[in-house]
Scaffold this motif. Structure first.
Motif, short mmCIF file in Angstrom:
data_model
loop_
_atom_site.label_atom_id
_atom_site.label_comp_id
_atom_site.label_asym_id
_atom_site.label_seq_id
_atom_site.Cartn_x
_atom_site.Cartn_y
_atom_site.Cartn_z
N GLU A 171 -9.30 -6.81 11.73
CA GLU A 171 -10.32 -6.72 10.68
C GLU A 171 -10.45 -5.29 10.15
OE1 GLU A 171 -15.12 -7.49 10.03
OE2 GLU A 171 -14.14 -8.19 11.87
N LEU A 172 -10.32 -4.30 11.04
CA LEU A 172 -10.38 -2.90 10.60
C LEU A 172 -9.22 -2.59 9.67
CD1 LEU A 172 -11.65 -0.08 10.75
CD2 LEU A 172 -10.30 0.33 12.83
N VAL A 173 -8.03 -3.04 10.01
CA VAL A 173 -6.86 -2.84 9.14
C VAL A 173 -7.10 -3.49 7.78
CG1 VAL A 173 -4.42 -3.40 8.82
CG2 VAL A 173 -5.24 -2.64 11.07
N GLU A 174 -7.57 -4.71 7.79
CA GLU A 174 -7.82 -5.42 6.53
C GLU A 174 -8.89 -4.72 5.70
OE1 GLU A 174 -8.76 -9.23 8.11
OE2 GLU A 174 -6.70 -9.96 8.02
N ARG A 175 -9.90 -4.18 6.37
CA ARG A 175 -10.96 -3.49 5.65
C ARG A 175 -10.43 -2.23 4.96
NH1 ARG A 175 -14.46 -3.71 9.51
NH2 ARG A 175 -14.47 -1.56 10.27
N CYS A 176 -9.56 -1.52 5.64
CA CYS A 176 -8.96 -0.33 5.04
C CYS A 176 -8.09 -0.71 3.84
CB CYS A 176 -8.11 0.43 6.06
SG CYS A 176 -9.05 1.21 7.40
N ARG B 105 -10.12 8.62 -1.24
CA ARG B 105 -8.83 8.65 -0.56
C ARG B 105 -8.93 8.26 0.92
NH1 ARG B 105 -8.84 12.93 -4.24
NH2 ARG B 105 -9.81 14.38 -2.78
N ARG B 106 -10.13 8.23 1.43
CA ARG B 106 -10.34 8.01 2.87
C ARG B 106 -9.69 6.74 3.41
NH1 ARG B 106 -16.43 8.41 4.48
NH2 ARG B 106 -16.04 10.59 3.91
N PRO B 107 -9.80 5.57 2.73
CA PRO B 107 -9.20 4.35 3.30
C PRO B 107 -7.69 4.46 3.53
CG PRO B 107 -10.73 3.78 1.56
CD PRO B 107 -10.55 5.27 1.49
N ALA B 108 -6.98 5.19 2.67
CA ALA B 108 -5.53 5.35 2.84
C ALA B 108 -5.23 6.09 4.13
CB ALA B 108 -4.94 6.09 1.65
N TYR B 109 -6.09 7.05 4.48
CA TYR B 109 -5.89 7.81 5.71
C TYR B 109 -6.40 7.09 6.94
CZ TYR B 109 -4.55 11.67 2.67
OH TYR B 109 -3.89 12.45 1.75
N GLN B 110 -7.44 6.27 6.78
CA GLN B 110 -7.96 5.52 7.92
C GLN B 110 -7.06 4.33 8.27
OE1 GLN B 110 -12.01 4.61 6.74
NE2 GLN B 110 -12.79 6.43 7.80
N ALA C 269 0.83 -1.20 0.00
CA ALA C 269 0.00 0.00 0.00
C ALA C 269 0.87 1.25 0.00
CB ALA C 269 -0.92 -0.01 1.22
N GLY C 270 1.94 1.23 0.77
CA GLY C 270 2.84 2.38 0.82
C GLY C 270 3.44 2.70 -0.53
N SER D 151 -8.35 -3.34 1.90
CA SER D 151 -9.15 -3.84 0.78
C SER D 151 -9.93 -2.71 0.11
CB SER D 151 -10.11 -4.93 1.25
OG SER D 151 -11.06 -4.41 2.18
N ALA D 152 -10.16 -1.60 0.83
CA ALA D 152 -10.92 -0.47 0.27
C ALA D 152 -10.06 0.51 -0.51
CB ALA D 152 -11.66 0.27 1.39
N LEU D 153 -8.74 0.30 -0.53
CA LEU D 153 -7.88 1.22 -1.27
C LEU D 153 -8.21 1.15 -2.76
CD1 LEU D 153 -4.44 0.52 0.45
CD2 LEU D 153 -5.84 2.59 0.66
N PRO D 154 -8.16 2.28 -3.46
CA PRO D 154 -8.43 2.27 -4.91
C PRO D 154 -7.49 1.32 -5.63
CG PRO D 154 -8.35 4.52 -4.08
CD PRO D 154 -7.86 3.64 -2.96
#
Length: 267
Positions: free
Chosen positions: A256-261, A234-239, A158-159, A263-266
């Motif tokens: 699960e929250l980390v994984e959700r963020c 852009r929100r998932p990258a910041y969350q 992701a980075g 998986s939601a990245l563009p």
């Protein structure tokens, strides 16, 4: 707790009548004290107290509400007592205006004058050439050595993609840095103070994303603030960053929250 309260009362030139521990002190000791003369104050004992005092002053200079600093000493911050909070619903529009004023203040570069932290979680704030590099190197990648291998690889990937997702050089707005509902004090439809900051300069959407991590500030907030188009993408990258903070501080229940963020990245 008693010694902290007595020390704060001494700094205010009074005698302690009572003290109580406040909620929200996950990484620091936070108390409400009452003096014999009837004055009240909120006391925070933390090794980063002086850094927080400077952040609160920056928030107030920007025209956003924050508690007054009544006294300070090494490892101790004594602030005005804002009372309880009535929640965001009735103060949604006022919060939008307050955060808009906060973000109108800008810095010369991304980052802050010193590093910071949430308890044992370090928050490096050194300047970088561009914003995607800052978000990758100062916020996401520092977690990788302590993550399970599969999550570490996903965060590293992701980075590497942030340059495709985030603007290269957005205006370096003054950020609260930990803007969730518990850090917004409200009364009678107004925001009385933004508390527990972790300020730095960066893309304004960082605060907006954090505010939506565990809820939504409401339509009146968005109407008052007026976010840029595409902020939800852009929100998932910041969350992802606060999700990693929660995983580190509070354990595997936040995986699960980390994984959700992630998986939601563009794509």
């Amino acid at each position: 707790m008693r010694r902290t309260a007595e020390r704060a009362a001494e700094l205010l030139g009074g005698t302690l009548a009572m003290s109580e521990r406040l909620q929200g002190g996950d990484v620091a000791e936070v108390l409400r004290i009452e003096l014999a003369d009837g004055r009240t104050a909120v006391v925070k004992a933390d090794r980063r107290a002086e850094a927080e005092a400077r952040m609160l002053e920056a928030i107030r200079r920007a025209g956003a509400p924050a508690p007054d600093i009544l006294a300070r000493a090494e490892g101790l911050l004594v602030m005005s007592d804002l009372g309880g909070s009535e929640g965001l619903a009735a103060a949604s529009a006022d919060l939008g205006g307050a955060i808009l004023r906060l973000h109108a203040a800008t810095g010369e570069a991304y980052g802050w004058e010193t590093d910071h932290g949430f308890g044992p979680v370090a928050i490096p704030n050194g300047e970088t050439e561009d914003w995607p590099t800052f978000w990758a190197e100062r916020r996401l990648l520092p977690f990788c050595p302590t993550l399970p291998d599969d999550l570490a690889h996903a965060v590293e990937a992701a980075g590497l993609r942030l340059g495709e997702i985030l603007p290269k050089r957005p205006r370096p707005a003054l950020l609260h840095g930990d803007l969730w509902s518990g850090n917004v004090m409200t009364r009678a439809g107004r925001v009385t103070g933004l508390i527990d900051p972790a300020c730095y300069h960066g893309h304004a959407e960082v605060d907006l994303a954090m505010l939506c991590l565990f809820g939504n500030p409401g339509d009146a907030f968005w109407e008052a603030y007026g976010p840029d188009a595409g902020h939800e993408t852009r929100r998932p990258a910041y969350q992802l960053w606060p999700a990693l903070v929660h995983l580190t501080l509070f354990g595997s229940g936040y995986r699960e929250l980390v994984e959700r963020c992630l998986s939601a990245l563009p794509r």
